[in-house]
Design an enzyme around this catalytic site. Sequence first.
Site, PDB file in Angstrom:
ATOM      1  N   TYR A   1      65.386 -83.659  -8.064  1.00  0.00           N
ATOM      2  CA  TYR A   1      66.315 -84.754  -8.371  1.00  0.00           C
ATOM      3  C   TYR A   1      67.576 -84.331  -9.121  1.00  0.00           C
ATOM      4  CZ  TYR A   1      63.177 -88.425  -6.746  1.00  0.00           C
ATOM      5  OH  TYR A   1      62.409 -89.254  -5.968  1.00  0.00           O
TER       6      TYR A   1
ATOM      7  N   LYS B   1      52.035 -78.101  -6.191  1.00  0.00           N
ATOM      8  CA  LYS B   1      51.885 -77.429  -4.894  1.00  0.00           C
ATOM      9  C   LYS B   1      52.137 -75.942  -5.118  1.00  0.00           C
ATOM     10  CE  LYS B   1      51.202 -77.321  -0.504  1.00  0.00           C
ATOM     11  NZ  LYS B   1      49.895 -77.569   0.132  1.00  0.00           N
TER      12      LYS B   1
ATOM     13  N   ASP C   1      48.750 -82.268  -1.726  1.00  0.00           N
ATOM     14  CA  ASP C   1      48.262 -82.739  -0.422  1.00  0.00           C
ATOM     15  C   ASP C   1      46.810 -83.199  -0.552  1.00  0.00           C
ATOM     16  OD1 ASP C   1      47.616 -80.067  -0.940  1.00  0.00           O
ATOM     17  OD2 ASP C   1      47.717 -79.449   1.165  1.00  0.00           O
TER      18      ASP C   1
ATOM     19  N   ASP D   1      56.947 -89.574  -7.471  1.00  0.00           N
ATOM     20  CA  ASP D   1      57.607 -90.653  -6.719  1.00  0.00           C
ATOM     21  C   ASP D   1      56.729 -91.059  -5.533  1.00  0.00           C
ATOM     22  OD1 ASP D   1      59.680 -92.363  -5.726  1.00  0.00           O
ATOM     23  OD2 ASP D   1      60.237 -90.782  -4.315  1.00  0.00           O
TER      24      ASP D   1
ATOM     25  N   ASP E   1      53.948 -94.659  -4.904  1.00  0.00           N
ATOM     26  CA  ASP E   1      54.034 -95.662  -3.827  1.00  0.00           C
ATOM     27  C   ASP E   1      52.669 -95.790  -3.146  1.00  0.00           C
ATOM     28  OD1 ASP E   1      56.819 -96.016  -4.251  1.00  0.00           O
ATOM     29  OD2 ASP E   1      57.181 -96.219  -2.095  1.00  0.00           O
TER      30      ASP E   1
END
Length: 356
Positions: free
Chosen positions: A135, A191, A223, A247, A251
């Site tokens: 970001y 990750k 994952d 982020d 969701d």
Amino acid sequence: MKTYNIGIIAGDGIGPEVTNEALKVLRTVAAGYDFNFVEYPYSGAHYLKTKELVPDKVIEEWKTLDAIFLGAIGHPAVEVGLVERSVILGLRFGLDLYINLRPIKLYSENLCPLKGKTPADINFAVVRENTEGEYTQIGGILKKGSPDEVATSTSIYTRVGIERAVRYAFELARSRASASNKPGHLTLVDKANAIRPQEIWTRVFAEVGKDYPDIKQDHAYVDAFAMLMIQKPEYYDTIVTTNLYGDILTDLGSMLQGGIGIAASANLHPGKTSMFEPIHGSAPDIAGKGIACPLAAIMAAGMMLDYLGESDSANRIESSVEHLLASGQITSLDATSGLSTTQIGDMVVGQVRKSK
Ligand code: IPM
Ligand code: MG
């Protein structure tokens, strides 16, 4: 009597509709203190009219307030991401709001799409690092539009940035443990197998973790975690992760709660002016129809009160929403509940009044 100065950025689309309901609930719950709401116009709609984004001096002004409440930003007629970067990322970076705290909590079994999962199974908190990663806007496009076009986007992870997020998450895990009388548990999600520089997260997590021997510490690759949070959400309590993974996972997590219509977030710099917002966007498809679910905005207002130290008021808001959901008075968290935005706001106001 204490007066809190709260900046209000209602924003675009459903933002003003849900913000109205959150403000109604805030005015109702206030007891022994009150609010001075300072409205700011920044939004995609405002940009279309005036070409104005958030000026630097306004960021400075925001630092003098007690908190900022944001409805939603995003307008289909404005260049993708322009106003989001100015307002949302302007706040996160400008006020150095390095924590994005996003609780994933189910309030009624009927709302959960997973078979057999109850509120006892889905109650974890995601600590999203909020000022680094993908970001930072480090990167760009070279030879745009040509066949040799090159795009770069650099992920930034600093030791200071990781350490403060990880330490906050350990403290949160500890306080959640003492509040629930359960052992503390913090999971690092990254990750680092494929993106080796993320190994800095592994090391900082282990180093800071030495100060928290009372907290169970483990790790999942992002994952696998996307799978595990669906397969066995009851295993998790507190998660700490990078900006982008946080982020995405929140969701997904909002669906475990029954819908994005209840998912709230606190953008925090502990001890300083912080920002509170629903995690949903401006939903232009349903804007102006008065059918958006205002519960995420209302829960974000509750998180704001908690941060301001008004924990009784915050608890009253949460338990009122919980009651309306658990008793089946509100049966869905999206625009199909059959209840209007205002009706849901009024129901929460009524329940908050009863909770006195
Ligand atoms: C969120 C949003 C923002 C983000 C966008 C609008 C910039 O998706 O708050 O989760 O990516 O952080
Ligand atoms: Mg998001």
